[in-house]
Motif scaffolding. Structure first.
Motif, PDB file in Angstrom:
ATOM      1  N   THR A 267      32.366  -8.849  24.355  1.00 44.23           N
ATOM      2  CA  THR A 267      31.894  -7.546  24.822  1.00 44.23           C
ATOM      3  C   THR A 267      31.575  -7.652  26.309  1.00 44.23           C
ATOM      4  OG1 THR A 267      30.323  -5.747  24.373  1.00 44.23           O
ATOM      5  CG2 THR A 267      29.455  -7.971  24.333  1.00 44.23           C
ATOM      6  N   PRO A 268      31.781  -6.581  27.084  1.00 48.07           N
ATOM      7  CA  PRO A 268      31.488  -6.640  28.513  1.00 48.07           C
ATOM      8  C   PRO A 268      29.989  -6.627  28.794  1.00 48.07           C
ATOM      9  CG  PRO A 268      32.211  -4.443  27.899  1.00 48.07           C
ATOM     10  CD  PRO A 268      32.391  -5.301  26.686  1.00 48.07           C
ATOM     11  N   VAL A 269      29.609  -7.297  29.868  1.00 46.93           N
ATOM     12  CA  VAL A 269      28.219  -7.333  30.313  1.00 46.93           C
ATOM     13  C   VAL A 269      28.203  -7.167  31.835  1.00 46.93           C
ATOM     14  CG1 VAL A 269      26.109  -8.685  30.464  1.00 46.93           C
ATOM     15  CG2 VAL A 269      27.534  -8.859  28.437  1.00 46.93           C
ATOM     16  N   PRO A 270      27.591  -6.099  32.363  1.00 45.45           N
ATOM     17  CA  PRO A 270      27.487  -5.969  33.813  1.00 45.45           C
ATOM     18  C   PRO A 270      26.636  -7.106  34.396  1.00 45.45           C
ATOM     19  CG  PRO A 270      27.009  -3.885  32.713  1.00 45.45           C
ATOM     20  CD  PRO A 270      27.036  -4.941  31.650  1.00 45.45           C
ATOM     21  N   ASP A 447      45.651 -16.715   1.398  1.00 45.02           N
ATOM     22  CA  ASP A 447      44.487 -17.579   1.596  1.00 45.02           C
ATOM     23  C   ASP A 447      43.222 -16.816   1.209  1.00 45.02           C
ATOM     24  OD1 ASP A 447      42.426 -19.251   2.552  1.00 45.02           O
ATOM     25  OD2 ASP A 447      43.733 -20.072   4.095  1.00 45.02           O
ATOM     26  N   GLY A 448      42.548 -17.271   0.177  1.00 44.50           N
ATOM     27  CA  GLY A 448      41.355 -16.580  -0.310  1.00 44.50           C
ATOM     28  C   GLY A 448      40.168 -16.676   0.617  1.00 44.50           C
ATOM     29  N   ARG A 449      40.224 -17.542   1.626  1.00 46.15           N
ATOM     30  CA  ARG A 449      39.109 -17.646   2.567  1.00 46.15           C
ATOM     31  C   ARG A 449      39.125 -16.531   3.611  1.00 46.15           C
ATOM     32  NH1 ARG A 449      40.460 -23.467   4.751  1.00 46.15           N
ATOM     33  NH2 ARG A 449      42.487 -22.381   4.770  1.00 46.15           N
ATOM     34  N   VAL A 450      40.273 -15.936   3.811  1.00 50.24           N
ATOM     35  CA  VAL A 450      40.427 -14.933   4.862  1.00 50.24           C
ATOM     36  C   VAL A 450      39.754 -13.626   4.448  1.00 50.24           C
ATOM     37  CG1 VAL A 450      42.091 -13.579   6.192  1.00 50.24           C
ATOM     38  CG2 VAL A 450      42.570 -15.982   5.648  1.00 50.24           C
ATOM     39  N   CYS A 451      39.048 -13.010   5.380  1.00 53.63           N
ATOM     40  CA  CYS A 451      38.470 -11.682   5.169  1.00 53.63           C
ATOM     41  C   CYS A 451      39.441 -10.636   5.707  1.00 53.63           C
ATOM     42  CB  CYS A 451      37.128 -11.540   5.876  1.00 53.63           C
ATOM     43  SG  CYS A 451      35.760 -12.310   4.978  1.00 53.63           S
ATOM     44  N   LEU A 452      39.259  -9.417   5.253  1.00 53.40           N
ATOM     45  CA  LEU A 452      40.151  -8.353   5.679  1.00 53.40           C
ATOM     46  C   LEU A 452      39.830  -7.869   7.086  1.00 53.40           C
ATOM     47  CD1 LEU A 452      42.473  -7.228   3.996  1.00 53.40           C
ATOM     48  CD2 LEU A 452      41.075  -5.228   3.481  1.00 53.40           C
ATOM     49  N   SER A 453      38.642  -8.145   7.556  1.00 55.68           N
ATOM     50  CA  SER A 453      38.235  -7.632   8.872  1.00 55.68           C
ATOM     51  C   SER A 453      37.505  -8.699   9.661  1.00 55.68           C
ATOM     52  CB  SER A 453      37.332  -6.406   8.707  1.00 55.68           C
ATOM     53  OG  SER A 453      36.050  -6.812   8.244  1.00 55.68           O
ATOM     54  N   ASN A 454      37.274  -8.378  10.921  1.00 53.94           N
ATOM     55  CA  ASN A 454      36.526  -9.250  11.825  1.00 53.94           C
ATOM     56  C   ASN A 454      35.110  -8.709  12.046  1.00 53.94           C
ATOM     57  OD1 ASN A 454      36.276 -11.476  13.590  1.00 53.94           O
ATOM     58  ND2 ASN A 454      36.674 -10.171  15.373  1.00 53.94           N
ATOM     59  N   ASN A 455      34.586  -8.021  11.038  1.00 46.03           N
ATOM     60  CA  ASN A 455      33.299  -7.354  11.204  1.00 46.03           C
ATOM     61  C   ASN A 455      32.138  -8.320  11.388  1.00 46.03           C
ATOM     62  OD1 ASN A 455      34.343  -4.775  11.092  1.00 46.03           O
ATOM     63  ND2 ASN A 455      34.205  -4.660   8.870  1.00 46.03           N
ATOM     64  N   ALA A 456      32.260  -9.551  10.930  1.00 45.71           N
ATOM     65  CA  ALA A 456      31.182 -10.524  11.139  1.00 45.71           C
ATOM     66  C   ALA A 456      30.930 -10.739  12.618  1.00 45.71           C
ATOM     67  CB  ALA A 456      31.529 -11.846  10.457  1.00 45.71           C
ATOM     68  N   ALA A 457      31.997 -10.813  13.411  1.00 48.44           N
ATOM     69  CA  ALA A 457      31.845 -10.974  14.863  1.00 48.44           C
ATOM     70  C   ALA A 457      31.364  -9.680  15.501  1.00 48.44           C
ATOM     71  CB  ALA A 457      33.164 -11.418  15.485  1.00 48.44           C
ATOM     72  N   GLU A 458      31.857  -8.540  15.017  1.00 49.66           N
ATOM     73  CA  GLU A 458      31.422  -7.264  15.587  1.00 49.66           C
ATOM     74  C   GLU A 458      29.935  -7.029  15.342  1.00 49.66           C
ATOM     75  OE1 GLU A 458      33.841  -3.968  14.561  1.00 49.66           O
ATOM     76  OE2 GLU A 458      35.693  -4.871  15.275  1.00 49.66           O
ATOM     77  N   ARG A 459      29.442  -7.427  14.180  1.00 50.88           N
ATOM     78  CA  ARG A 459      28.009  -7.309  13.916  1.00 50.88           C
ATOM     79  C   ARG A 459      27.210  -8.188  14.878  1.00 50.88           C
ATOM     80  NH1 ARG A 459      29.663  -7.234   8.419  1.00 50.88           N
ATOM     81  NH2 ARG A 459      29.420  -9.481   8.275  1.00 50.88           N
ATOM     82  N   ALA A 460      27.739  -9.356  15.179  1.00 53.76           N
ATOM     83  CA  ALA A 460      27.015 -10.297  16.029  1.00 53.76           C
ATOM     84  C   ALA A 460      26.903  -9.821  17.469  1.00 53.76           C
ATOM     85  CB  ALA A 460      27.690 -11.671  15.988  1.00 53.76           C
ATOM     86  N   ARG A 462      26.809  -6.531  18.267  1.00 54.06           N
ATOM     87  CA  ARG A 462      26.220  -5.188  18.320  1.00 54.06           C
ATOM     88  C   ARG A 462      24.887  -5.193  19.073  1.00 54.06           C
ATOM     89  NH1 ARG A 462      24.878  -2.769  12.721  1.00 54.06           N
ATOM     90  NH2 ARG A 462      27.129  -3.002  12.469  1.00 54.06           N
ATOM     91  N   GLY A 463      24.067  -6.231  18.828  1.00 55.12           N
ATOM     92  CA  GLY A 463      22.785  -6.305  19.515  1.00 55.12           C
ATOM     93  C   GLY A 463      22.934  -6.405  21.019  1.00 55.12           C
ATOM     94  N   ILE A 464      23.995  -7.059  21.480  1.00 55.86           N
ATOM     95  CA  ILE A 464      24.230  -7.159  22.924  1.00 55.86           C
ATOM     96  C   ILE A 464      24.500  -5.775  23.493  1.00 55.86           C
ATOM     97  CG2 ILE A 464      25.732  -8.139  24.697  1.00 55.86           C
ATOM     98  CD1 ILE A 464      26.241 -10.483  22.813  1.00 55.86           C
ATOM     99  N   ALA A 465      25.265  -4.964  22.772  1.00 61.26           N
ATOM    100  CA  ALA A 465      25.552  -3.609  23.244  1.00 61.26           C
ATOM    101  C   ALA A 465      24.277  -2.785  23.343  1.00 61.26           C
ATOM    102  CB  ALA A 465      26.551  -2.942  22.311  1.00 61.26           C
ATOM    103  N   VAL A 466      23.361  -2.964  22.372  1.00 60.51           N
ATOM    104  CA  VAL A 466      22.088  -2.244  22.421  1.00 60.51           C
ATOM    105  C   VAL A 466      21.246  -2.739  23.588  1.00 60.51           C
ATOM    106  CG1 VAL A 466      19.946  -1.776  21.174  1.00 60.51           C
ATOM    107  CG2 VAL A 466      22.112  -1.803  19.948  1.00 60.51           C
TER     108      VAL A 466
END
Length: 537
Positions: A267-270, A447-460, A462-466
């Motif tokens: 995510t970008p950070v000024p 591969d059963g280990r793979v998730c359908l999305s990258n939401n784990a990283a997006e959640r991580a 989110r706090g930076i954006a706030v």
């Protein structure tokens, strides 16, 4: 005689006029009470409607797709405002009911709403008992009283922060025989030359990087409480905390890079530069094996870079060769190329990212192809919700039976639709995004280990954006690296359901004398709260 009769008649007319005025006032009061109740219950209906929408979104919510989270935030804000307005109108209506007891009560059954059950106050909180003095004699006959029991009313209260100065006294002694002076060695501090205790340091750190409160705002709050701490002093303390906890940040990073599968995003950070601001990047790499029943603890590590060149992710992921769930950023490309010394990473594409492209077209342009694509992808996400947290073999088996026919049909359908579209069409670009990487999108079927999305990283991130909206920019590249290190500690605590403030306060107090070979004992997933904290909880 005539004058007396006339006066009596005028007085009677005046009384009748007063009575009419009183009746009119009563009717007006009744009308106002009725209108107040009507307005309140109209708001309650709107609240129920919004709660229903939120419940539906949460059921559909797989991870944190950005368009859903934005809608969810908007609905929660609207719900909060409406509930406050309903409470306001309720208080006004009760006051008017008391002022006009004869006014009709609003009792329309269809508009009634069951009040939420009042939850008991937390048992672990200490109780402060206040006994009101009772009567000493019977109010009716004056006789003596005997106690039958008690009626206890509990009220939740919060005592403002209490500042103390801890004086550590080291006594000095002189030998009576040889006059040699003996003095107890000075204790270690949480930070070098620190005049701040570990709890204060933890509160400031978590306040900025966990609760997104800039140091300027924290300094102002402290001043209101009678303690003047300059912002520059708080900055010095933050730098010292980052240095003191650096060994733990490094251990967390080492743990993350040993994962079989990682999530990555940025995510970008000024960042403040000479006379202007530039755009740096904060990258997050998340290890979370829980979706496929992994037993290793989750963790997140953050990295800062002054720009978004591909050399940066290639640098901090240079030793990684497992599954990498990320967007299609070209900077990750070299990680997937064969011939890497440490082994080739395997790309697992993000279906939520692909869905977002169709969702925007479906919402803004009402495109039929985009709408159909979103519906088909949502069916796959529904299957994923049912198998979340199951072992890899079981996930792969369910996907082979349920998801694979849908994914194969989606691929054929996308290729057919693509042949009918102009290459410059936005829908064609969204389709191309998936078809050009179809093997990476379809990897979850194998591969059963793979998730359908990258939401784990997006959640991580989110706090930076706030936080970015609150503290505006990082002061320098050094500040960016410091923020990355402290975000690593706080986010890893959250992933392991550990209170970051309690953890950091205890770790800062123990680090100076803790053996370096046993630092892993202080990692969030191994940490245990001190006995006095457990007793308080």
């Amino acid at each position: 005689m005539i004058r007396a009769e006339r006066a009596a008649r005028l007085a009677a007319e005046a009384r009748a006029g007063d009575l009419e005025v009183a009746r009119a006032a009563l009717e007006l009061a009744r009308l106002e009470v009725t209108q107040a109740h009507a307005a309140r219950y109209a708001l309650e209906l709107e609240i129920e409607r919004l709660k229903l929408q939120i419940a539906k979104l949460r059921r559909q919510h797989f991870g944190t797709s950005s368009e859903r989270s934005a809608r969810l935030d908007q609905l929660m804000l609207a719900l909060e405002d409406l509930e406050e307005s309903a409470a306001h109108l309720d208080a006004e209506a009760e006051a008017k009911d008391a002022a006009a007891p004869d006014a009709p009560k609003w009792t329309v059954e269809e508009l009634k709403r069951a009040k939420p059950a009042r939850r008991p106050l937390p048992e672990h909180l200490p109780r402060r008992r206040m006994v009101l003095p009772g009567p000493t004699a019977c109010a009716c006959c004056g006789g003596g009283l005997r106690k039958l029991g008690e009626v206890v009313t509990e009220t939740l209260e919060r005592i403002p922060a209490r500042w103390v100065v801890v004086e550590t006294v080291r006594e000095k002694f002189s030998c009576a025989a040889c006059e040699t002076i003996t003095e107890t060695p000075a204790p270690f501090h949480a930070i070098p030359r620190g005049r701040a205790g570990p709890h204060l340091l933890a509160e400031i750190t978590v306040g900025k990087f966990g609760l997104h409160l800039p140091l300027t705002r924290q300094s102002a709050v402290f001043a209101q409480e009678g303690v003047d701490l300059d912002v520059s002093t708080l900055c010095d303390w933050m730098g010292a905390v980052a240095v003191a906890t650096q060994p733990l940040s490094a251990l967390i990073a080492e743990h993350v890079m040993k994962a079989e599968r990682l999530h990555a995003d940025d995510t970008p950070v000024p960042v403040l530069a000479k006379g202007k601001t530039k755009t740096g990047r904060l990258w997050t790499v998340v290890r979370d094996d829980r979706p496929f029943a992994g037993t290793d603890p989750p963790a997140a590590v953050y990295f800062y870079s002054p720009d978004r060149k591909g050399e940066h992710p290639q640098s901090f992921l240079k030793s990684y060769s497992g599954l990498l769930q990320a967007d299609a950023y070209s900077g990750f490309g070299q990680l997937y190329e064969p011939g890497r010394v440490t082994g080739t990473a395997t790309e697992a594409a993000c279906w939520a990212h692909a869905r977002r492209k169709f969702f925007e077209l479906a919402e803004l342009r009402k495109g039929p192809i985009a709408i159909e694509a979103v519906k088909r992808i949502d069916v796959l996400f529904a299957i994923e919700r049912e198998i979340n947290g199951r072992p890899p073999d079981e996930r792969r088996s369910v996907r082979a039976a349920q998801s694979k026919p849908l994914a194969d049909d989606l691929e054929s359908w996308l290729r057919a639709q693509r042949g009918r579209l102009s290459p410059k069409s936005e829908t064609a670009k969204a389709i191309d995004y998936m078809l050009r990487r179809w093997s990476s999108f379809a990897l979850f079927l194998e591969d059963g280990r793979v998730c359908l999305s990258n939401n784990a990283a997006e959640r991580a991130i989110r706090g930076i954006a706030v936080g970015r909206r609150n503290w505006t920019f990082a002061g320098s590249d050094v500040g960016g690296h410091r923020a990355a290190a402290l975000y690593t500690l706080i986010e890893t605590c959250k992933l392991n359901d550990v209170d970051p403030r309690a953890w950091l306060a205890d770790v800062l107090a123990r680090l100076p004398e803790h053996p370096a070979k046993r630092l892993d004992e202080l990692l969030p997933w191994n940490w245990k709260a001190p006995s006095h904290q457990q007793a308080a909880a």
